[in-house]
Design a protein around this motif. Structure first.
Motif: not given
Length: 516
Positions: A333-336, A429-437, A458-461, A507-516
């Motif tokens: 974050x903010x990107x992979x 881990x999910x955000x990194x998989x999202x970018x890869x998908x 579909x997995x990305x969605x 913008x595929x590598x941009x992530x959202x911060x985890x809600x802590x």
């Protein structure tokens, strides 16, 4: 009592989020490292600067020793770098006033007047920026593209703070100094900004594209200034057709660590991999500006962000004990951004990973370490994370410590404890998989493999929906028709604009911060 004068360095803190429990025979330790820089105050308009606060120093380290089982070990939480214990197992360092960064951040430096321009300098200023504008022939189509580029560059010049060294370069199949010229930088003030904007009138389209030459000239110009913060802004509208890919890669390797660079592609005739590759290599940002009319706002934001940087060349130092190995180090974050291959050895069992320049901001990193297996009830320090900055000029002593965090490993026979996944680790881990998908899905779509493209997108969605990454979900919806977001059921759209495709890829590598 008179107030203490402000320090020119921001305050860094480190928080470690992990589940430290491993099953018997377990070896892999994962942790999310949140690094926050706060207390500075240089962001703002030209001529403004405020003082930041203190910096942190590492605290004590843990060793290998007996533990009383899960009940006596650290909880699955955070360890801070501010010295405040935040629950069982939290550990950190105590902040103390640290050494200032080289020279006042973004403060005016000595000026050297030369014929033809006010305030040209090869001397000290806190920051230096070079704006590289594509002036190849394709910038003339449509004619408004070049005028928008001039307007955007003028807006960037207006955003450069007084005292910052700057220059403008026109890029075609060669690089040409537009302002101030003579292989030097100008010191920003009302007069030099006005002259620089006047010089932009001479920008006109014509010629090819050799981006490596632009970057080499930027490196030469930035190297002429005694500036701690060295930054480039690069705009292109086409492919790097007049330069071999190996040449650009060699230039990027040579420039890495010397300056940071944000890269933008305008329109849809440029290569996503080239623009994102430049930003990745030079620790900057990449984005698309599909409509040239959006360049002014984007350049203003980029330059304002550059003016907010206060400390340069910060590295994430990772120490591991004997027998341990680093699996990977990624910014999440903010990107992979995978930093694993960028390690520079920094002493016995320690390596530095570059993070570039910092202002007031927060970033997250995913560290994975493989440690030797141990018996139930044993604990060890799996890794020590430090933020370090080299001494002025790179000589004269060891790097300055800014903050520290500890990653631990505790072996237990409690199945529930060892199988629980830390929420932060799971999220990223999910955000990194999202970018890869997304990347795999778009590549499959281009190659005509509709089945694989549908499955990956579909997995990305599904991942974007589950993690709350609304921006990415909206971009995906322009490429696929979403039937069931939670299940990842989608259909490929028959018609997708090139701008929507490129925006999703960029913008595929941009992530959202985890809600802590």
């Amino acid at each position: 009592m008179a107030p203490f004068p402000p320090s020119p360095a921001p305050r860094f803190s480190v928080e470690v989020y992990q589940n430290e429990y491993l099953p018997v025979g377990g070896r892999e330790v994962n942790a999310i490292i949140t690094v926050t820089s706060a207390g500075g105050g240089t962001a703002g308009g030209p001529g403004t600067a405020e003082g930041p606060g203190a910096v942190g120093v590492p605290g004590a380290a843990a060793g290998l020793g007996p533990m009383g089982g899960p009940g006596g070990a650290a909880g699955s939480g955070a360890s801070g770098g501010s010295g405040a214990v935040e629950g069982p197992g939290a550990a950190g360092g105590t902040p103390i006033p640290g050494p200032p960064i080289p020279g006042p951040a973004l403060a005016p430096g000595p000026r050297q007047d030369v014929p033809g321009g006010s305030g040209r300098c090869g001397a000290s200023s806190g920051a230096a920026v070079v704006i590289m504008v594509d002036c190849s022939g394709s910038m003339g189509y449509p004619p408004t593209k070049m005028s928008h580029a001039r307007d955007a560059t003028a807006a960037a010049i207006d955003t450069v703070r007084d005292g910052v060294a700057f220059a403008v370069v026109a890029g075609t199949h060669k690089a040409v100094e537009v302002f101030p010229g003579g292989g030097r930088l100008a010191t920003a003030d009302p007069l030099t900004r006005a002259r620089a904007k006047e010089a932009l009138r001479g920008l006109s389209p014509g010629g090819g594209t050799a981006i490596g030459s632009w970057l080499l000239l930027a490196d030469q110009l930035l190297g002429s200034a005694d500036a701690a913060i060295r930054h480039g802004i690069l705009l292109t509208d086409g492919r790097n057709e007049h330069e071999e890919p190996e040449r650009l890669r060699a230039v990027l390797d040579a420039c890495a660590g010397r300056f940071t660079c944000d890269a933008r592609g305008v329109g849809t005739d440029w290569e996503v991999e080239e623009v994102t590759g430049i930003a990745s290599a030079l620790l900057g940002t990449a984005d698309i500006v599909a409509d040239p009319a959006g360049l002014r706002a984007d350049f203003t934001r980029m330059t304002k962000a550059a003016m907010g940087k206060e400390i340069a060349d910060v590295s994430l130092r990772l120490w591991t004990p004997k027998g341990a190995e680093v699996v990977y180090v990624k910014q999440v974050a903010p990107a992979v951004e995978d930093l694993t291959a960028r390690r520079v050895e920094a002493g016995p069992r320690a390596g530095d990973y570059p993070t570039g320049s910092w202002g007031e901001e927060s970033r997250d990193y995913h560290v994975c370490v493989r440690v030797p297996a141990a018996e139930t009830g044993r604990e060890m320090l799996a890794a020590r994370i430090s933020l370090v900055q080299p001494p002025p000029g790179g000589v004269g002593g060891p790097p300055s410590p800014l903050a520290q965090g500890l990653v631990r490993a505790v072996w237990t026979d409690d199945l529930a404890a060892s199988t629980a996944m830390n929420p932060q680790v799971a999220h990223y881990t999910g955000q990194a998989e999202l970018a890869q998908a997304i990347q795999a899905g778009m590549n499959a779509r281009k190659s005509g493999n509709a089945e694989q493209a549908t499955a990956k997108l579909g997995r990305a969605v599904q991942l974007a929906t589950a993690s709350g990454n609304e921006d990415t979900a909206k971009l995906l919806a322009k490429v696929v028709d979403v039937v069931d977001a939670a299940a990842g059921t989608v259909r490929l759209k028959a018609k997708v604009t090139e701008a929507d495709e490129m925006t999703l890829e960029t913008r595929s590598t941009k992530t959202v911060r985890v809600k802590k």
